[in-house]
Design a protein around this motif. Structure first.
Motif, PDB file in Angstrom:
ATOM      1  N   GLY A 181       0.794  -1.221   0.000  1.00  0.00           N
ATOM      2  CA  GLY A 181       0.000   0.000   0.000  1.00  0.00           C
ATOM      3  C   GLY A 181       0.827   1.271   0.000  1.00  0.00           C
ATOM      4  N   GLU A 182       2.134   1.153   0.203  1.00  0.00           N
ATOM      5  CA  GLU A 182       3.004   2.328   0.251  1.00  0.00           C
ATOM      6  C   GLU A 182       3.620   2.611  -1.114  1.00  0.00           C
ATOM      7  N   ASP A 183       3.878   3.889  -1.373  1.00  0.00           N
ATOM      8  CA  ASP A 183       4.488   4.288  -2.642  1.00  0.00           C
ATOM      9  C   ASP A 183       5.855   3.624  -2.809  1.00  0.00           C
ATOM     10  N   GLY A 184       6.116   3.144  -4.008  1.00  0.00           N
ATOM     11  CA  GLY A 184       7.411   2.561  -4.301  1.00  0.00           C
ATOM     12  C   GLY A 184       7.608   1.151  -3.817  1.00  0.00           C
ATOM     13  N   ALA A 185       6.553   0.507  -3.332  1.00  0.00           N
ATOM     14  CA  ALA A 185       6.686  -0.855  -2.799  1.00  0.00           C
ATOM     15  C   ALA A 185       7.071  -1.854  -3.882  1.00  0.00           C
ATOM     16  N   VAL A 186       6.581  -1.615  -5.099  1.00  0.00           N
ATOM     17  CA  VAL A 186       6.918  -2.479  -6.231  1.00  0.00           C
ATOM     18  C   VAL A 186       7.876  -1.730  -7.143  1.00  0.00           C
ATOM     19  N   LEU A 221      15.816 -16.142  -6.121  1.00  0.00           N
ATOM     20  CA  LEU A 221      15.472 -14.769  -6.448  1.00  0.00           C
ATOM     21  C   LEU A 221      14.096 -14.761  -7.106  1.00  0.00           C
ATOM     22  N   CYS A 222      13.177 -13.963  -6.561  1.00  0.00           N
ATOM     23  CA  CYS A 222      11.794 -13.949  -7.048  1.00  0.00           C
ATOM     24  C   CYS A 222      11.501 -12.728  -7.909  1.00  0.00           C
ATOM     25  N   LEU A 223      10.766 -12.980  -8.987  1.00  0.00           N
ATOM     26  CA  LEU A 223      10.186 -11.924  -9.804  1.00  0.00           C
ATOM     27  C   LEU A 223       8.686 -12.199  -9.883  1.00  0.00           C
ATOM     28  N   HIS A 224       7.870 -11.234  -9.519  1.00  0.00           N
ATOM     29  CA  HIS A 224       6.429 -11.451  -9.507  1.00  0.00           C
ATOM     30  C   HIS A 224       5.875 -11.555 -10.923  1.00  0.00           C
ATOM     31  N   GLY A 225       5.071 -12.572 -11.142  1.00  0.00           N
ATOM     32  CA  GLY A 225       4.483 -12.780 -12.462  1.00  0.00           C
ATOM     33  C   GLY A 225       3.465 -11.723 -12.832  1.00  0.00           C
ATOM     34  N   ASP A 226       2.904 -11.018 -11.835  1.00  0.00           N
ATOM     35  CA  ASP A 226       1.889 -10.009 -12.126  1.00  0.00           C
ATOM     36  C   ASP A 226       2.467  -8.597 -12.211  1.00  0.00           C
ATOM     37  N   THR A 227       3.795  -8.471 -12.108  1.00  0.00           N
ATOM     38  CA  THR A 227       4.432  -7.168 -12.284  1.00  0.00           C
ATOM     39  C   THR A 227       4.351  -6.765 -13.755  1.00  0.00           C
ATOM     40  N   PRO A 228       4.028  -5.503 -14.064  1.00  0.00           N
ATOM     41  CA  PRO A 228       3.989  -5.080 -15.469  1.00  0.00           C
ATOM     42  C   PRO A 228       5.313  -5.390 -16.177  1.00  0.00           C
ATOM     43  N   GLY A 229       5.214  -6.014 -17.369  1.00  0.00           N
ATOM     44  CA  GLY A 229       6.414  -6.364 -18.115  1.00  0.00           C
ATOM     45  C   GLY A 229       7.221  -7.476 -17.488  1.00  0.00           C
ATOM     46  N   ALA A 230       6.556  -8.377 -16.771  1.00  0.00           N
ATOM     47  CA  ALA A 230       7.253  -9.413 -16.014  1.00  0.00           C
ATOM     48  C   ALA A 230       8.139 -10.302 -16.876  1.00  0.00           C
ATOM     49  N   VAL A 231       7.670 -10.660 -18.057  1.00  0.00           N
ATOM     50  CA  VAL A 231       8.448 -11.571 -18.901  1.00  0.00           C
ATOM     51  C   VAL A 231       9.752 -10.934 -19.341  1.00  0.00           C
ATOM     52  N   GLU A 232       9.694  -9.705 -19.823  1.00  0.00           N
ATOM     53  CA  GLU A 232      10.914  -9.038 -20.263  1.00  0.00           C
ATOM     54  C   GLU A 232      11.846  -8.759 -19.089  1.00  0.00           C
ATOM     55  N   LEU A 233      11.275  -8.410 -17.933  1.00  0.00           N
ATOM     56  CA  LEU A 233      12.102  -8.222 -16.741  1.00  0.00           C
ATOM     57  C   LEU A 233      12.857  -9.495 -16.402  1.00  0.00           C
ATOM     58  N   ALA A 234      12.148 -10.613 -16.425  1.00  0.00           N
ATOM     59  CA  ALA A 234      12.777 -11.893 -16.103  1.00  0.00           C
ATOM     60  C   ALA A 234      13.875 -12.222 -17.104  1.00  0.00           C
ATOM     61  N   ARG A 235      13.619 -11.973 -18.375  1.00  0.00           N
ATOM     62  CA  ARG A 235      14.632 -12.248 -19.396  1.00  0.00           C
ATOM     63  C   ARG A 235      15.874 -11.391 -19.183  1.00  0.00           C
ATOM     64  N   ARG A 236      15.676 -10.114 -18.869  1.00  0.00           N
ATOM     65  CA  ARG A 236      16.817  -9.224 -18.667  1.00  0.00           C
ATOM     66  C   ARG A 236      17.625  -9.633 -17.444  1.00  0.00           C
ATOM     67  N   VAL A 237      16.930 -10.008 -16.375  1.00  0.00           N
ATOM     68  CA  VAL A 237      17.626 -10.445 -15.171  1.00  0.00           C
ATOM     69  C   VAL A 237      18.439 -11.702 -15.455  1.00  0.00           C
ATOM     70  N   ARG A 238      17.821 -12.662 -16.133  1.00  0.00           N
ATOM     71  CA  ARG A 238      18.539 -13.903 -16.428  1.00  0.00           C
ATOM     72  C   ARG A 238      19.760 -13.649 -17.320  1.00  0.00           C
ATOM     73  N   ARG A 239      19.588 -12.847 -18.361  1.00  0.00           N
ATOM     74  CA  ARG A 239      20.715 -12.559 -19.245  1.00  0.00           C
ATOM     75  C   ARG A 239      21.867 -11.917 -18.492  1.00  0.00           C
ATOM     76  N   ARG A 240      21.542 -10.992 -17.606  1.00  0.00           N
ATOM     77  CA  ARG A 240      22.595 -10.289 -16.855  1.00  0.00           C
ATOM     78  C   ARG A 240      23.295 -11.241 -15.883  1.00  0.00           C
ATOM     79  N   LEU A 241      22.548 -12.082 -15.225  1.00  0.00           N
ATOM     80  CA  LEU A 241      23.148 -13.040 -14.300  1.00  0.00           C
ATOM     81  C   LEU A 241      24.057 -14.015 -15.044  1.00  0.00           C
ATOM     82  N   GLU A 242      23.586 -14.524 -16.166  1.00  0.00           N
ATOM     83  CA  GLU A 242      24.394 -15.474 -16.931  1.00  0.00           C
ATOM     84  C   GLU A 242      25.637 -14.807 -17.509  1.00  0.00           C
ATOM     85  N   ALA A 243      25.508 -13.542 -17.906  1.00  0.00           N
ATOM     86  CA  ALA A 243      26.663 -12.811 -18.419  1.00  0.00           C
ATOM     87  C   ALA A 243      27.730 -12.627 -17.348  1.00  0.00           C
ATOM     88  N   ALA A 244      27.280 -12.586 -16.083  1.00  0.00           N
ATOM     89  CA  ALA A 244      28.208 -12.450 -14.961  1.00  0.00           C
ATOM     90  C   ALA A 244      28.784 -13.787 -14.516  1.00  0.00           C
TER      91      ALA A 244
END
Length: 252
Positions: A181-186, A221-244
């Motif tokens: 309920g607070e600003d910036g929680a997500v 590490l959790c990414l919420h499926g109902d977050t706007p743009g969840a699929v692309e967020l997950a892809r970007r996170v995975r790519r960055r982790l694997e690159a590291a």
């Protein structure tokens, strides 16, 4: 080499209504927290998601909740411990039927929403969740917030206690999640989500909503499926982790 699990909340629909892009997210994550009908999900959805997860080698987890379809499991509720234990076992057992039909099994249990936050500090509700997992008949790992009463009691009961962190949720300076309920929680900015994921995975820290560094040692590490743009967020996170050089694999 860093080894970390990437999980997401899936199967969060009901009937013809679908909130999460299950098929696309299952091509990215290593563990799927599947709604078991109490905050979202129904029999057909559970069956479909379990089949997709098994096909892609993604671990299946029971995402158990208070009985709160109208509030998506995010409303505070007071449920007697014996009743809550039975409902946790009921949800886990229901998902197990569909996991087995798909040639897999339920590999872990994770509370959802208000229940997840409640069992961080509430010993009675945390004990009821642990009792429900045991009642379901298997020594399943329990996924939860580091330092929570849930993980402490799960470990005492002989269940694997798996700490997780959130790349797309704001933290307080005490290491708990900022209430929705607070600003910036997500956190929705893709660059911020990716950087937070990297900080958690590589350094075990995240910056709180008030600017302090917070220690967050997590195996998943959790990414919420109902977050706007969840699929692309997950892809970007995975790519960055694997690159590291990180190895993405389920803890289960």
């Amino acid at each position: 080499m860093i080894s970390i699990d990437l999980n997401a909340d899936l199967g969060e629909g009901f009937g013809r209504w679908r909130l999460t892009d299950d098929e696309q997210l299952l091509s990215v994550v290593t563990s799927a927290n599947v709604a078991c009908g109490f905050h979202a999900g129904d029999a057909a959805t559970m069956r479909r998601v379990c089949a997709l997860a098994a096909e892609r080698g993604v671990a299946i987890g029971a995402q158990v909740s208070y009985r709160d379809l109208a509030g998506f499991g995010r409303r505070a509720m007071d449920v007697p411990p014996a009743e809550l234990a039975a409902e946790v076992a009921y949800q886990t057992g229901a998902l197990e039927v569909f996991a087995r039909a798909a040639g897999a099994r339920v590999a872990y249990v994770k509370p959802h929403g208000a229940l997840y936050n409640r069992v961080v500090h509430d010993e009675g509700q945390a004990a009821a969740v642990v009792e429900g997992v045991l009642l379901a008949g298997a020594a399943l790992p329990v996924l939860g917030l580091p330092g929570s009463r849930l993980l402490e009691l799960a470990a005492k009961a002989g269940l694997p206690a798996v700490p997780e962190a959130f790349a797309d949720r704001a933290y307080t300076a005490r290491g708990t999640l900022v209430p929705r309920g607070e600003d910036g929680a997500v956190v929705t900015d893709p660059a911020d989500v990716v950087e937070r994921a990297m900080g958690i995975a590589t350094a075990g820290t995240v910056v709180s909503h008030t600017g302090e560094p917070v220690e967050v040692r997590a195996r998943s590490l959790c990414l919420h499926g109902d977050t706007p743009g969840a699929v692309e967020l997950a892809r970007r996170v995975r790519r960055r982790l694997e690159a590291a050089g990180a190895r993405l694999e389920s803890f289960a």
